[in-house]
Design an enzyme around this catalytic site. Sequence first.
Site, PDB file in Angstrom:
ATOM      1  N   ASP A 173      28.778  30.674 -19.471  1.00  9.73           N
ATOM      2  CA  ASP A 173      27.428  29.621 -20.517  1.00  9.73           C
ATOM      3  C   ASP A 173      27.980  29.490 -21.799  1.00  9.73           C
ATOM      4  OD1 ASP A 173      27.349  32.363 -20.930  1.00  9.73           O
ATOM      5  OD2 ASP A 173      25.207  32.062 -20.287  1.00  9.73           O
ATOM      6  N   SER A 174      29.690  30.457 -22.420  1.00 15.98           N
ATOM      7  CA  SER A 174      29.910  29.998 -23.875  1.00 15.98           C
ATOM      8  C   SER A 174      29.975  28.770 -23.214  1.00 15.98           C
ATOM      9  CB  SER A 174      30.858  31.113 -24.174  1.00 15.98           C
ATOM     10  OG  SER A 174      32.199  30.981 -22.532  1.00 15.98           O
ATOM     11  N   LYS A 199      27.604  34.658 -11.542  1.00 21.24           N
ATOM     12  CA  LYS A 199      28.091  35.762 -12.691  1.00 21.24           C
ATOM     13  C   LYS A 199      26.749  36.351 -13.424  1.00 21.24           C
ATOM     14  CE  LYS A 199      30.068  36.152 -16.598  1.00 21.24           C
ATOM     15  NZ  LYS A 199      28.949  36.047 -17.577  1.00 21.24           N
ATOM     16  N   GLU A 226      24.036  38.249 -16.217  1.00 16.21           N
ATOM     17  CA  GLU A 226      24.185  39.768 -17.326  1.00 16.21           C
ATOM     18  C   GLU A 226      23.052  40.493 -17.289  1.00 16.21           C
ATOM     19  OE1 GLU A 226      24.242  37.219 -21.303  1.00 16.21           O
ATOM     20  OE2 GLU A 226      26.045  36.697 -21.024  1.00 16.21           O
ATOM     21  N   GLU A 259      31.598  43.527 -21.723  1.00 15.42           N
ATOM     22  CA  GLU A 259      31.992  42.849 -22.772  1.00 15.42           C
ATOM     23  C   GLU A 259      32.273  43.701 -24.122  1.00 15.42           C
ATOM     24  OE1 GLU A 259      31.010  38.956 -23.258  1.00 15.42           O
ATOM     25  OE2 GLU A 259      31.074  38.730 -25.521  1.00 15.42           O
ATOM     26  N   ASP A 266      28.406  31.540 -14.340  1.00 12.07           N
ATOM     27  CA  ASP A 266      27.752  31.531 -14.921  1.00 12.07           C
ATOM     28  C   ASP A 266      26.071  31.708 -14.849  1.00 12.07           C
ATOM     29  OD1 ASP A 266      28.117  33.937 -16.337  1.00 12.07           O
ATOM     30  OD2 ASP A 266      28.561  32.412 -17.572  1.00 12.07           O
TER      31      ASP A 266
HETATM   32  O1  KIV Z   1      29.826  32.759 -20.928  1.00  7.97           O
HETATM   33  C1  KIV Z   1      31.610  33.637 -20.445  1.00  7.97           C
HETATM   34  O2  KIV Z   1      32.332  33.030 -21.357  1.00  7.97           O
HETATM   35  C2  KIV Z   1      31.709  34.397 -20.250  1.00  7.97           C
HETATM   36  C3  KIV Z   1      32.967  35.392 -20.867  1.00  7.97           C
HETATM   37  C4  KIV Z   1      33.149  35.504 -22.288  1.00  7.97           C
HETATM   38  C5  KIV Z   1      33.332  36.497 -20.410  1.00  7.97           C
HETATM   39  O3  KIV Z   1      30.495  34.891 -20.241  1.00  7.97           O
END
Ligand code: KIV
Length: 271
Positions: free
Chosen positions: A51-52, A120, A122, A189, A90
């Site tokens: 989600d970055s 994924k 969090e 992280e 994510d």
């Molecule tokens: O959103 C993302 O790119 C991430 C990574 C930095 C692990 O969660």
Amino acid sequence: MSTEPAKPVRRTTVPQIRARKGGEPIVCLTSYHAHTAAIVDRHADLILVGDSLGMVMHGMETTVGVPLDLMVMHGRAVVRGTKQALVVVDMPFGSYEEGPNVAFRNAAHVMKETGCGAVKLEGGSRMGETIRFLTERGIPVMAHIGLTPQSSHVMGGFKTQGRDEETWPAHLEDARVVAEAGAFSVVVEGVVEPLAARITAECPIPTVGIGASAACDGQILVLEDMLGLSPRPPKFVKVYGQLGAMIEQAVEAYAADVRSRGFPTEDQVYR
Ligand code: KIV
């Protein structure tokens, strides 16, 4: 010339990543679109549609504003562009925290619409019940502990975790809970090296570090950071390419050519 038929390429599976605990380091990178994903696919074991992308591709301040639809759109592109890496998408903020049912509905939507191999999310101990609910119902989960960017407002920013040793038991408990709940690996992280080493030593599933030292079972970076496309990459990034400078040069040359009528030339014209 060989008469052997070419071996079909098989995607890396969740159990194969799970089995890499303590073995050959797991190579992970983010990717958000088909062309870069195709390149990353030739070298990485796991590609994360992180989600970055909200910050990197869409100029958001944090990842909090990323909608589920955006993850689906980029997830699809990455799955289409790849053949061999395990693609993990994510779950964005607000799509899973409310409870296991909501998380299942949204994660199933992501898997059906993108064709990815896992999701994924969090959170450590607080996500144990949800991770168990998803994994027992066929959705492989990669967990994410330590610095969790979706909680940056609560954490007071993107702060390195574990500087105070008194906080270590909570991080170790996070790792224990997500592993016990059925996560197949865990992103760690922004934690200090000795804590990353303890988590990796005690946690039975592979740890994938970002800003968490070489003590982890694998590493992940945001592709644009390591390619030199991000204006201010964090300290933990090693910059392997200078794509930002290359793009600048190329665009400058193109602009000059257009202005001087140096482009297009004979080679680019249909006769
Ligand atoms: O959103 C993302 O790119 C991430 C990574 C930095 C692990 O969660």
